[in-house]
Structures are given as structure tokens and as C-alpha cells.
Design a protein around this motif. Structure first.
Motif, PDB file in Angstrom:
ATOM      1  N   PHE A 113       1.277  -0.855  -0.267  1.00 28.52           N
ATOM      2  CA  PHE A 113       0.046   0.343  -0.172  1.00 28.52           C
ATOM      3  C   PHE A 113       0.620   1.393   0.210  1.00 28.52           C
ATOM      4  N   ILE A 114       2.030   1.460   1.047  1.00 28.58           N
ATOM      5  CA  ILE A 114       2.955   2.409   1.231  1.00 28.58           C
ATOM      6  C   ILE A 114       3.486   2.714  -0.456  1.00 28.58           C
ATOM      7  N   GLN A 115       4.293   1.176  -1.224  1.00 28.79           N
ATOM      8  CA  GLN A 115       5.441   1.336  -1.718  1.00 28.79           C
ATOM      9  C   GLN A 115       4.159   1.469  -3.148  1.00 28.79           C
ATOM     10  N   LEU A 116       3.402   1.792  -2.953  1.00 30.78           N
ATOM     11  CA  LEU A 116       2.286   2.333  -3.988  1.00 30.78           C
ATOM     12  C   LEU A 116       1.747   3.169  -4.564  1.00 30.78           C
ATOM     13  N   LYS A 117       1.417   3.214  -2.978  1.00 29.26           N
ATOM     14  CA  LYS A 117       0.418   4.647  -3.388  1.00 29.26           C
ATOM     15  C   LYS A 117       1.165   5.860  -2.214  1.00 29.26           C
ATOM     16  N   HIS A 118       2.364   5.247  -1.130  1.00 23.50           N
ATOM     17  CA  HIS A 118       2.462   6.790  -0.674  1.00 23.50           C
ATOM     18  C   HIS A 118       3.518   6.452  -0.113  1.00 23.50           C
ATOM     19  N   PRO A 119       4.837   6.854  -0.888  1.00 22.63           N
ATOM     20  CA  PRO A 119       6.255   5.669  -0.637  1.00 22.63           C
ATOM     21  C   PRO A 119       6.786   7.332   0.549  1.00 22.63           C
ATOM     22  N   GLN A 120       6.018   7.957  -0.032  1.00 18.67           N
ATOM     23  CA  GLN A 120       6.756   9.463   1.086  1.00 18.67           C
ATOM     24  C   GLN A 120       6.148   9.235   2.210  1.00 18.67           C
ATOM     25  N   LEU A 121       5.525   8.184   2.794  1.00 17.66           N
ATOM     26  CA  LEU A 121       4.592   8.158   4.325  1.00 17.66           C
ATOM     27  C   LEU A 121       5.170   7.093   5.424  1.00 17.66           C
ATOM     28  N   ARG A 122       6.269   6.608   4.991  1.00 15.91           N
ATOM     29  CA  ARG A 122       6.735   5.402   5.505  1.00 15.91           C
ATOM     30  C   ARG A 122       6.616   5.315   6.926  1.00 15.91           C
ATOM     31  N   TYR A 123       5.569   4.703   8.496  1.00 15.22           N
ATOM     32  CA  TYR A 123       5.668   4.739   9.321  1.00 15.22           C
ATOM     33  C   TYR A 123       5.056   6.061   9.583  1.00 15.22           C
ATOM     34  N   ARG A 124       4.343   7.045   8.871  1.00 18.88           N
ATOM     35  CA  ARG A 124       4.339   8.453   9.632  1.00 18.88           C
ATOM     36  C   ARG A 124       2.783   8.241   9.893  1.00 18.88           C
ATOM     37  N   ASN A 125       1.897   7.064   9.270  1.00 21.54           N
ATOM     38  CA  ASN A 125       0.889   6.620  10.160  1.00 21.54           C
ATOM     39  C   ASN A 125       0.564   5.771  10.333  1.00 21.54           C
ATOM     40  N   LEU A 126       1.924   5.434  12.095  1.00 20.47           N
ATOM     41  CA  LEU A 126       1.401   4.184  12.992  1.00 20.47           C
ATOM     42  C   LEU A 126      -0.433   3.502  13.235  1.00 20.47           C
ATOM     43  N   ALA A 127      -0.472   4.672  13.564  1.00 19.02           N
ATOM     44  CA  ALA A 127      -2.017   4.909  14.752  1.00 19.02           C
ATOM     45  C   ALA A 127      -2.959   4.510  13.596  1.00 19.02           C
ATOM     46  N   ALA A 128      -3.165   4.643  12.081  1.00 18.07           N
ATOM     47  CA  ALA A 128      -3.633   3.434  11.362  1.00 18.07           C
ATOM     48  C   ALA A 128      -3.492   3.184   9.897  1.00 18.07           C
ATOM     49  N   LEU A 129      -2.488   2.594  10.000  1.00 15.05           N
ATOM     50  CA  LEU A 129      -1.768   1.889   8.127  1.00 15.05           C
ATOM     51  C   LEU A 129      -1.641   1.101   8.477  1.00 15.05           C
ATOM     52  N   HIS A 130      -1.221   0.492   9.404  1.00 16.11           N
ATOM     53  CA  HIS A 130      -1.014  -0.783  10.056  1.00 16.11           C
ATOM     54  C   HIS A 130       0.104  -1.762   9.219  1.00 16.11           C
ATOM     55  N   PHE A 217       1.304   8.030  18.815  1.00 14.94           N
ATOM     56  CA  PHE A 217       0.119   8.861  17.936  1.00 14.94           C
ATOM     57  C   PHE A 217      -0.618  10.105  17.809  1.00 14.94           C
ATOM     58  N   GLU A 218       0.131  11.065  19.944  1.00 13.31           N
ATOM     59  CA  GLU A 218      -0.685  12.209  19.363  1.00 13.31           C
ATOM     60  C   GLU A 218       0.027  13.646  18.522  1.00 13.31           C
ATOM     61  N   ARG A 219       1.616  13.081  18.080  1.00 10.49           N
ATOM     62  CA  ARG A 219       2.319  13.275  16.730  1.00 10.49           C
ATOM     63  C   ARG A 219       1.862  13.536  15.796  1.00 10.49           C
ATOM     64  N   HIS A 232      -8.555   7.973  10.972  1.00  6.99           N
ATOM     65  CA  HIS A 232      -9.485   7.607  11.541  1.00  6.99           C
ATOM     66  C   HIS A 232      -9.170   7.878  13.107  1.00  6.99           C
ATOM     67  N   PRO A 233      -8.112   8.218  13.147  1.00  4.34           N
ATOM     68  CA  PRO A 233      -6.715   7.953  14.446  1.00  4.34           C
ATOM     69  C   PRO A 233      -8.245   9.065  15.103  1.00  4.34           C
ATOM     70  N   ARG A 234      -7.690  10.230  14.383  1.00  3.01           N
ATOM     71  CA  ARG A 234      -8.641  11.697  15.370  1.00  3.01           C
ATOM     72  C   ARG A 234     -10.027  11.214  15.409  1.00  3.01           C
ATOM     73  N   HIS A 235     -10.968  10.232  15.464  1.00  2.00           N
ATOM     74  CA  HIS A 235     -12.065   9.783  15.763  1.00  2.00           C
ATOM     75  C   HIS A 235     -11.934   9.105  16.604  1.00  2.00           C
ATOM     76  N   ALA A 236     -10.890   8.042  16.310  1.00  4.34           N
ATOM     77  CA  ALA A 236     -10.916   7.354  17.173  1.00  4.34           C
ATOM     78  C   ALA A 236     -10.136   7.343  18.907  1.00  4.34           C
ATOM     79  N   LEU A 237      -9.161   7.950  18.645  1.00  5.18           N
ATOM     80  CA  LEU A 237      -8.007   7.903  19.714  1.00  5.18           C
ATOM     81  C   LEU A 237      -8.403   9.502  20.792  1.00  5.18           C
ATOM     82  N   LEU A 238      -9.415  10.181  20.109  1.00  7.20           N
ATOM     83  CA  LEU A 238      -9.675  11.340  21.033  1.00  7.20           C
ATOM     84  C   LEU A 238     -11.306  11.318  21.725  1.00  7.20           C
ATOM     85  N   ARG A 239     -11.240  11.969  22.968  1.00 10.96           N
ATOM     86  CA  ARG A 239     -12.580  11.274  23.696  1.00 10.96           C
ATOM     87  C   ARG A 239     -12.869  13.580  23.872  1.00 10.96           C
ATOM     88  N   ASN A 240     -13.826  13.993  23.494  1.00  8.03           N
ATOM     89  CA  ASN A 240     -13.766  15.048  23.546  1.00  8.03           C
ATOM     90  C   ASN A 240     -12.420  15.865  23.395  1.00  8.03           C
TER      91      ASN A 240
END
Length: 637
Positions: A113-130, A217-219, A232-240
Motif C-alpha cells: 500500500f505504501i510502496q504503490l500509493k504513498h512512498p513518502q509516508l513510511r511509518y508516518r501514520n502508525l496509528a492507522a495504516l497497519h 500517536f499524538e504527534r 481514523h485516529p482523529r475519531h478513534a483516539l480522541l475523547r472530547n
């Protein structure tokens, strides 16, 4: 109880399952499920993604974690090859491994997924991109192929991928871990297969970092480019509006956990990995946390079937005693993760309470996730249906089919373990194995017709008399247990739910056991409101349900009489050797066609008998209404 490895599970290649129940499932796995899943991987572009990544061109197909489905299939295929070798399946394995290896970057990175679509995003969205979740399943597949088939090509890929991760993360480097746990337990397995203990230490570091503040994940939440891909982390990891982290167990350091929270599969994988890390380390604080969370789960948040994670909204846990039946989520993967955690707790403690849960989930909440054809599946596993549920051949998010496949391939490993001088029998299934016990080669065979019948026999073949111990688990549901041992010998000791026979064994010695299997009506804690005024039926390890197919009417209209004993009847029209239970009760006749309500006591009823069937068999005759928990007229005397 200090966590120390009490035994090692036998590998699938080390044990031949001869059990009449599980042999059916393993035959189906090899003949139908493995080819079916591979076909789905091809048709949905999951394998093609690796080809495109190798070519560095083309579009990515599917969900961002689809690589993991390929890896789980490979793990299941490795077990299938160990138990029923096939030249066709081996060719598929070789072809798939070659495509994965070709897709790997020179520095070891691998995620199509990263290699074909978003090579610049390696390990930048650990919370969501699995990314690390996928790597974990890569490692598990590689270890399965190496351990069971002696094939190390994928292991080389996995090691290079893990080294890429370790080049970025670790002590003195960047703090990070995956939003979906899995890599932790895989790293411990990698340490055992390679003999490199540093992988285990890396897993321990990740587990210790989770829940600390500030969370990595906060960063990530401030990285607009990464969030634009998946917010998705902005919806799943925040409360109020404030970071909470419960969804991915990032709310507190693990040693402070008191309840199981968040996404169920993620939680089970975290605790499984933490249990492996805790073994033989003397970390009593971690051990106490794991025991505390386990008890909170099994006493307040677990379904009767061993399913966990009641809510679809977070695919996980809500609050104590919130266990709805009709809307139960109880994901197949969560039940599998739970029994895998239970198996690791059993390894660490030798306490049969954990084997009881492994058995419960295996025969009910996890096995219900696959149809008898081996090619249809459930994602959620509700305890009630009004005809809206149906088994399907595949899902857009297809984590469950290959997961249940790898579970069936590991049944022998779940059933039997061994140490230098002890044989552990956790599940009384039929099997054959050859082991070294007490310094001698010992052939062990087991016979039985579990879960339908309650007789079980172990037989031993030895070249010379040898002293060792045999530990046979006494099922938690069994109330009338008996053992018979050749030549009588020393009486059994009873430790942590196991009958322990330590003696000098001779060629031809046997142990015979009987569990006293009988139908039992159960009730739920009064705080489980969905089950108030209802009862459920169990026999041995199996939970039973009532389908409209067998009652002739929706079971929601049936009131059972638990005071009338349930009678064992054949259910071989559904599964070889299957036992159904005939129950008696009353069928409400009012159709309420004239309104939604009526005065109490004005509905007519007629006596009715019905056959209940094991829960794992439901919905194999097409969609229809079903209930596990039935209204009842009176308590059992």
C-alpha cells in the motif's frame, strides 16, 4: 503464580490429528479452504499488489492492510502442508513467496500500500495504516514455513523487514509501535525460531512504550499529510477533543491496566505478546496486570461462546455486562486472538482455567466463523438472529477467513504440549505423536470421539521402561470424572486442574478417562440484561442453540422447560457423529396481527419439542432465526 514456560506446544508437523471431529475440519481445510482463499486473494488483487510493487508500477487494490491476508494464508498453508502435503498447494506457496520477495525494497521495507500509493509516508501514520501489523503476519507466516516445512526463503524476507523497522525504532531511536498490535507476539516467535533474543527484547520495548505519554500517536495527529490518507485516529483516539488512546490500548502503560478496553482483536494480540514476554522474566507487576485483565474479561465481558468484543462501533468492548445477543459483534478474529492469548497464559502457568477458555472459544465462538463447506464465513458471531445473518465466501475486510484457517491448522498444537519429562494433554482429541520424554523415545496415541462422547484413551509405546509424567486436563465443565491406569500404579495427583500421573511407564501402558458428559442449563449474571429470564444449554465443551429450521417457528416465540431433562439425539444430518439435544417447552401462538401489545396472559401456547444443535453448526442450512438464550418457565430443581 510466577510465569514460567511449563511446556512447549507441539508443532503441526509433530502431531497427527486422528480425531474424528477435527480430521473432518483439517481435511476440509486442505481440500477446500486453502484453495478457496488463494483464489479470493488472486481475484481481489491482493497477490497482484506484490507483483505491481515489484514492478514499481500500477495501482494498489483493496484496503491498506490487505498484505496481511496473504501472509495469514501462507501461515495456514504451511500448516496444511505439514498435515496433508499437496504438490498443488506447495506450488502456490512457492509462487506467492517469490512474489513477496520480489516486492521487498533493497533496505528491507515491505508494504505494498505504501510502496504503490504513498512512498513518502513510511511509518508516518502508525496509528492507522497497519504497517507493523502486516509485518507481524509476515513474520508469523515465515516462522510457520521454517518450523514446519524447513523453508526459509520467506524467513529471510521477514528478518530483513524487521531489521528495517529496528533501524528506525527502538531504545535511543524513535519511539513507535503499531495501532494494531500483532508484531509484538510475532517478534517473540521470531526470536525462538532464529535464536536471536534481541527480537524478544524489541517486543518487550514496544509493549513497555505503549501507553506512555506523550504517545507517538499524538504527534501523528498533527501530520496533515498522513491524516489526509487515513484520519481514523482523529475519531478513534480522541475523547472530547483530548487524546485517550483506549481504542488501541494506548490509554495507560500495560502494568496499570485493570480492564480490557478498545478494539477486541488488538487487545487480544497485545496481551498474547505481553504474556510471551513475561515468561521466565520475573516481572511480577506485568504478570499481575495480565491476570487482572484476564479475570475482568472472563467474568464481566465474555460471551458464553467465548466470543469477545460486543460492539460493532469500535469492534470491541464497551462496559461490564454489556453483552447483547442480536447485535453481538464477537468477531471471529477476536475469539481466535482470545484463545491464542489463553494458550500463552496456559503455557506460562500450567493452570487449566486458561485451557477451559481455549476450549470454549475453539469449539464455539471461533469455529462458528467458518461454514461446513470450508468456503463460507462469518465476521460477527451473534447469539441471536432473526434471519438477517448469512455466511459469505469473502469480505472486503477479509481478516477472518485466513485467520480461522490458520487456527484449524494449529489444532494439534493447541491440544498437546511437552517438556523434557512431561506430556501435557489439554484437549482430549485423537492424535498420534512421537516424543522424547525422560530421555526415551515415546510413541503416544490418543483415541476418543470428543466433543460428542466422553471416553478418552491414551496409549504409550516405549522401547524400555521410562519415568515421566502425563498431565491430563480435567475439563472445567466435568462433574463426574474417572480415570483408569494400566497396572493401577501410583494414584494421580491433582494440580491446577490436571490429573498428573508420574510413574515408570512400560510399553503398552494406557490411561482411560471418562468425563461424565451431560446437558446443563446455565443462567447469566443478573446484570446481563439481554439474558434476564433466559437460559442456555451446554453439553461438554459445546454451547447449543435453537434454529427455526428445527422448531418450525422463530425460536424467539419458544419458552423452554429446563426442568424436563434434555435428551441426546442424533444430529448427523449436519455433521458426522454430531449430537443434538431434544428439549421440551411451549410455543406462543398469538401472532399480534391486531397490534403490538396485548394483556398479559392472553396469548395461547401449545407444547412443542425441538432439537437444539451445537452453536458452531448454525446457519449451515441457510439464513433463519436462531437463539442461544431461550425464555424459560422455571428453574431446574
Amino acid at each position: 503464580m510466577s510465569f514460567q514456560r511449563r511446556f512447549r506446544n507441539l508443532l503441526p508437523k509433530q502431531i497427527r490429528v486422528t480425531d474424528p471431529f477435527w480430521s473432518v475440519w483439517q481435511d476440509t481445510l486442505c481440500r477446500r479452504t486453502i484453495p478457496h482463499i488463494h483464489q479470493q486473494l488472486m481475484e481481489t488483487g491482493r497477490i497482484a499488489n506484490f507483483e505491481r510493487a515489484a514492478a514499481k508500477s500500477g495501482r494498489f487494490e483493496g484496503l491498506f492492510f490487505n498484505d496481511s491476508d496473504v501472509y495469514k494464508w501462507l501461515e495456514a498453508a504451511a500448516y496444511a502442508q505439514a498435515i496433508r502435503p499437496s504438490t498443488e498447494v506447495q506450488a502456490l506457496i512457492d509462487e506467492t513467496v517469490a512474489k513477496i520477495a520480489a516486492a521487498q525494497e533493497p533496505d528491507g521495507y515491505l508494504n505494498t500500500f505504501i510502496q504503490l500509493k504513498h512512498p513518502q509516508l513510511r511509518y508516518r501514520n502508525l496509528a492507522a495504516l497497519h504497517e507493523m501489523y502486516c509485518s507481524g503476519h509476515l513474520v508469523e507466516a515465515a516462522c510457520a514455513l521454517a518450523e514446519n516445512l524447513g523453508q526459509t526463503a520467506l524467513l529471510d524476507v521477514a528478518v530483513r523487514n524487521v531489521e528495517n523497522i529496528r533501524s528506525v525504532f527502538g531504545p535511543g531511536k524513535r519511539v513507535g509501535y503499531c495501532g494494531h498490535e500483532e508484531l509484538e507476539t510475532a517478534l517473540v516467535r521470531l526470536a525462538e525460531v532464529t535464536g536471536d533474543a534481541s527480537y524478544r527484547e524489541f517486543a518487550a520495548w514496544m509493549i513497555d512504550q505503549r501507553g506512555q505519554r506523550p504517545s507517538p500517536f499524538e504527534r501523528e495527529l498533527e501530520d496533515e499529510e498522513a491524516m489526509a490518507v487515513n484520519d481514523h485516529p482523529r475519531h478513534a483516539l480522541l475523547r472530547n477533543g483530548v487524546y485517550n488512546g483506549e481504542y488501541c490500548q494506548d490509554h495507560l502503560p500495560i502494568r496499570q491496566h485493570t480492564d480490557v478496553v478498545g478494539h477486541a482483536v488488538r487487545a487480544m494480540y497485545l496481551y498474547a505478546g505481553a504474556t510471551q514476554v513475561a515468561m521466565d522474566r520475573g516481572d511480577r507487576q506485568l504478570e499481575e496486570a495480565l491476570e487482572r485483565v484476564w479475570q475482568a474479561l472472563v467474568t464481566k465481558r465474555m460471551y458464553l461462546t467465548g466470543g469477545v468484543g460486543a460492539s460493532a462501533s469500535n469492534e470491541g468492548f464497551t462496559k461490564d455486562y454489556d453483552l447483547p445477543n442480536l447485535n453481538a459483534y464477537a468477531e471471529t478474529c477476536a475469539a481466535i486472538g482470545f484463545l491464542l492469548w489463553g494458550q500463552r497464559m496456559l503455557e506460562a502457568t500450567g493452570d487449566s482455567q486458561y485451557a477451559d477458555i481455549v476450549e470454549l472459544g475453539l469449539y464455539n465462538g471461533a469455529l462458528s466463523g467458518i461454514g461446513l463447506d470450508g468456503e463460507s464465513f462469518f465476521y460477527p458471531n451473534p447469539l441471536e438472529s432473526r434471519g438477517q445473518h448469512r455466511r459469505t465466501p469473502w469480505f472486503l475486510c477479509a481478516c477472518c477467513p485466513p485467520n480461522v484457517a490458520r487456527m484449524i491448522g494449529q489444532v494439534g498444537s493447541l491440544a498437546v504440549g511437552a517438556s523434557e519429562d512431561e506430556l501435557w494433554v489439554h484437549l482430549p482429541i485423537g492424535f498420534e505423536t512421537e516424543l522424547n520424554l525422560g530421555g526415551s523415545a515415546v510413541s503416544v496415541s490418543a483415541k476418543g470421539e470428543y466433543p460428542w462422547k466422553d471416553d478418552f484413551e491414551l496409549a504409550f509405546r516405549l522401547d524400555r521402561p521410562t519415568e515421566f509424567a502425563v498431565r491430563v486436563r480435567i475439563p472445567g465443565w466435568a462433574e463426574d470424572v474417572s480415570f483408569e491406569v494400566s497396572d493401577d500404579g501410583e494414584p494421580a495427583e491433582y494440580q491446577d486442574g490436571y490429573a498428573v500421573f508420574r510413574r515408570v511407564w512400560k510399553d503398552g501402558d494406557r490411561i482411560r478417562a471418562n468425563w461424565g458428559m451431560a446437558p446443563t442449563w446455565v443462567e447469566a449474571h443478573p446484570m446481563v440484561l439481554d439474558d434476564a429470564g433466559r437460559t442456555a444449554l451446554q453439553r461438554g465443551p459445546l454451547v447449543y442453540c435453537l434454529e427455526e429450521h428445527d422448531l418450525g417457528e422463530p425460536p424467539q416465540n419458544f419458552t423452554v422447560e429446563p426442568a424436563t431433562p434434555a435428551e441426546a439425539v442424533p444430529a448427523t444430518d449436519l455433521f458426522p457423529g454430531a449430537v443434538g439435544l431434544r428439549v421440551r417447552g411451549w410455543l406462543r401462538l398469538r401472532d399480534f396481527s391486531d397490534g403490538l401489545y396485548a394483556p398479559l396472559g392472553t396469548s395461547d401456547e401449545e407444547p412443542r419439542e425441538a432439537r437444539m444443535i451445537p452453536y458452531f453448526l448454525w446457519c449451515n442450512r441457510g439464513p433463519n432465526s436462531m437463539c442461544v438464550w431461550l425464555r424459560h418457565t422455571e428453574a431446574v430443581e
